[in-house]
Write a protein that holds these residues in place. Structure first.
Motif, PDB file in Angstrom:
ATOM      1  N   SER A  40      -3.612  15.434  16.718  1.00  0.00           N
ATOM      2  CA  SER A  40      -4.592  15.737  15.901  1.00  0.00           C
ATOM      3  C   SER A  40      -4.336  16.923  15.142  1.00  0.00           C
ATOM      4  O   SER A  40      -4.002  18.074  15.545  1.00  0.00           O
ATOM      5  CB  SER A  40      -6.049  15.699  16.539  1.00  0.00           C
ATOM      6  N   GLY A  41      -4.533  16.850  13.717  1.00  0.00           N
ATOM      7  CA  GLY A  41      -4.407  18.000  12.797  1.00  0.00           C
ATOM      8  C   GLY A  41      -5.723  18.955  12.805  1.00  0.00           C
ATOM      9  O   GLY A  41      -6.814  18.389  13.325  1.00  0.00           O
ATOM     10  N   THR A  42      -5.713  19.950  12.292  1.00  0.00           N
ATOM     11  CA  THR A  42      -6.871  20.749  12.083  1.00  0.00           C
ATOM     12  C   THR A  42      -6.872  21.365  10.741  1.00  0.00           C
ATOM     13  O   THR A  42      -5.633  21.219   9.984  1.00  0.00           O
ATOM     14  CB  THR A  42      -6.873  22.071  13.100  1.00  0.00           C
ATOM     15  N   ASN A  43      -7.867  22.001  10.275  1.00  0.00           N
ATOM     16  CA  ASN A  43      -7.734  22.795   8.900  1.00  0.00           C
ATOM     17  C   ASN A  43      -6.937  24.082   9.088  1.00  0.00           C
ATOM     18  O   ASN A  43      -7.098  24.825   8.134  1.00  0.00           O
ATOM     19  CB  ASN A  43      -8.801  23.025   8.289  1.00  0.00           C
ATOM     20  N   ASN A  44      -6.366  24.479  10.298  1.00  0.00           N
ATOM     21  CA  ASN A  44      -5.645  25.516  10.475  1.00  0.00           C
ATOM     22  C   ASN A  44      -4.370  25.426  10.672  1.00  0.00           C
ATOM     23  O   ASN A  44      -3.943  24.629  11.428  1.00  0.00           O
ATOM     24  CB  ASN A  44      -6.250  26.455  11.699  1.00  0.00           C
ATOM     25  N   SER A  45      -3.301  25.651   9.780  1.00  0.00           N
ATOM     26  CA  SER A  45      -1.918  25.265   9.956  1.00  0.00           C
ATOM     27  C   SER A  45      -1.178  25.928  11.256  1.00  0.00           C
ATOM     28  O   SER A  45      -0.245  25.463  11.560  1.00  0.00           O
ATOM     29  CB  SER A  45      -1.269  25.841   8.596  1.00  0.00           C
TER      30      SER A  45
END
Length: 66
Positions: A40-45
């Motif tokens: 899962s991706g996050t808004n924090n790279s």
């Protein structure tokens, strides 16, 4: 009262476990790699979320927590 599973470990035991897991020499270490793999991706790279673990990359360090 014992914790989940009733296992007890010293700080030295845990350090050895973490080292073996990070080096890929722990029995079942392939499973450890799978559950840490990004799903899962996050808004924090610099942050990734795996099945059971969160990985945060800071400078040259990697912080992993459950």
């Amino acid at each position: 009262m014992s914790g989940a599973g009733g296992l007890r470990a010293s700080a030295r035991d845990m350090a050895r476990y973490i080292h073996a897991q990070s080096q890929g020499t722990l029995a079942g270490s392939r499973v450890a790699q799978i559950v840490r793999a990004k799903v899962s991706g996050t808004n924090n790279s610099s942050m990734e979320v795996g099945l059971c673990w969160v990985t945060l990359k800071r400078h040259d360090d990697e912080i992993v927590w459950h």
